[in-house]
Design an enzyme around this catalytic site. Structure first.
Site: not given
Ligand code: 4NP
Length: 173
Positions: A14, A17, A19-21, A133
């Site tokens: 993602c 790294n 939340c989703r992955s 996201d």
């Molecule tokens: P992820 O979510 O891609 O599912 O881990 C996010 C985590 C952090 C951010 C964006 C999306 N950020 O902008 O910091």
């Protein structure tokens, strides 16, 4: 049929790294473990961005996962690298932006290794292609990530089990 090169290695990717992955990583690992396939399938996750290197998954992600019996506390964020395309058999993007970013890396690397794919190609609803996201949203987004990861990992595990079975059969004389 060619004999399967074991273990089969799966990388979920993602943006951050956190939340989703990591959710897909933890859910899929639990399914692989329950199927007694941990010797045959390796699971990892990474982010296209370097925002959160070394951090544990977001506390909201961990809480939603824990409520469903998945412990994500041991995971740590890392960034995807070119070397991952040599290492992994599946590079699975959580959304279309992640896919574009991974594709650009893969093309820059002369298309070596597996072509990145959307994780939810293994999901149950062909209309739903992205795991959205959840980072800037409310709790419902984190629950939706768990729902979609549970659905996608079921299809992915079934796909890998078919591959393992086909290769097992091919090995018999
Ligand atoms: P992820 O979510 O891609 O599912 O881990 C996010 C985590 C952090 C951010 C964006 C999306 N950020 O902008 O910091």
């Amino acid at each position: 049929m060619e004999t399967e090169q074991l273990p089969i290695k799966v990388l979920f990717v993602c943006l951050g790294n956190i939340c989703r992955s990591p959710t897909a990583h933890g859910v899929f690992f639990a399914r692989v473990d329950a199927a007694e396939l941990i010797d045959q399938v390796v699971v990892d996750s990474a982010g296209t961005a370097a925002y959160h290197l070394g951090k544990a998954p977001d506390h909201r992600t961990q809480a939603e996962a824990a409520a469903r019996g998945y412990d994500l506390s041991g995971l740590r964020a890392r960034q995807v690298t070119m070397a991952d395309f040599s290492e992994f058999d599946y590079v699975l993007a959580m959304d279309n932006q992640n896919l574009q970013d991974l594709r650009a890396m893969w093309v820059a690397n002369d298309r070596q290794g597996p072509e990145p794919q959307l994780f939810l190609r293994y999901g149950t609803d062909p209309e739903v292609r992205d795991v959205p996201d959840p980072y800037y949203g409310g709790p419902a987004g984190f629950a939706q990530v768990l729902d979609l990861c549970e659905q996608g990992t079921s299809g992915l595990l079934a796909h890998i089990q078919r591959r393992l079975k086909a290769s097992d059969g091919a090995g018999q004389t």
